[in-house]
Design a protein around this motif. Structure first.
Motif: not given
Ligand SMILES: C[C@H](O)[C@H](O)[C@H]1CNC2=NC(N)=NC(=O)C2=N1
Length: 96
Positions: A4-5, A11-12, A78-79, A7-8
């Motif tokens: 993930l970036s 957010k998470y 990652t997610k 920025q992401d």
């Protein structure tokens, strides 16, 4: 699964107020009443890790548990890490 970036990740992290991001991993520290409670949480988390096939870097010192999550294959977060973080939060919330 792709990394993930930043920025992401930020957010998470809004959904995980106790967690921080640094050195390509997300981190948290929990303090329990005693070693038994801490190790009990670790056992529960271990089962979840096996179910998700995703594993933490962690350290236990008496009643504290320090956890870092990253996806080794992706070289970052990652997610999958947030999925495991969510499971960890549920386990620790229930126990505390
Ligand atoms: C073969 C197996 O899927 C991999 O070794 C898994 C197991 N658990 C893992 N856990 C973590 N944190 N990162 C990984 O890349 C990883 N890979």
């Amino acid at each position: 699964m792709s990394k993930l970036s930043e920025q992401d990740i930020e957010k998470y992290l809004l959904r995980f107020p106790d967690w921080t991001y640094s050195n390509n991993a997300i981190h948290v520290e929990f303090e329990f009443d005693n070693f038994k409670d801490c190790f009990s949480a670790m056992s529960r988390i271990a089962f979840e890790c096996e179910a998700l096939n995703h594993h933490p870097n962690w350290t236990n010192i008496y009643n504290t548990l320090s956890i870092s999550l990253s996806t080794h294959d992706a070289g970052g977060v990652t997610k999958k890490d947030f999925k495991l973080a969510e499971a960890i939060e549920t386990i620790v919330e229930v126990q505390e």
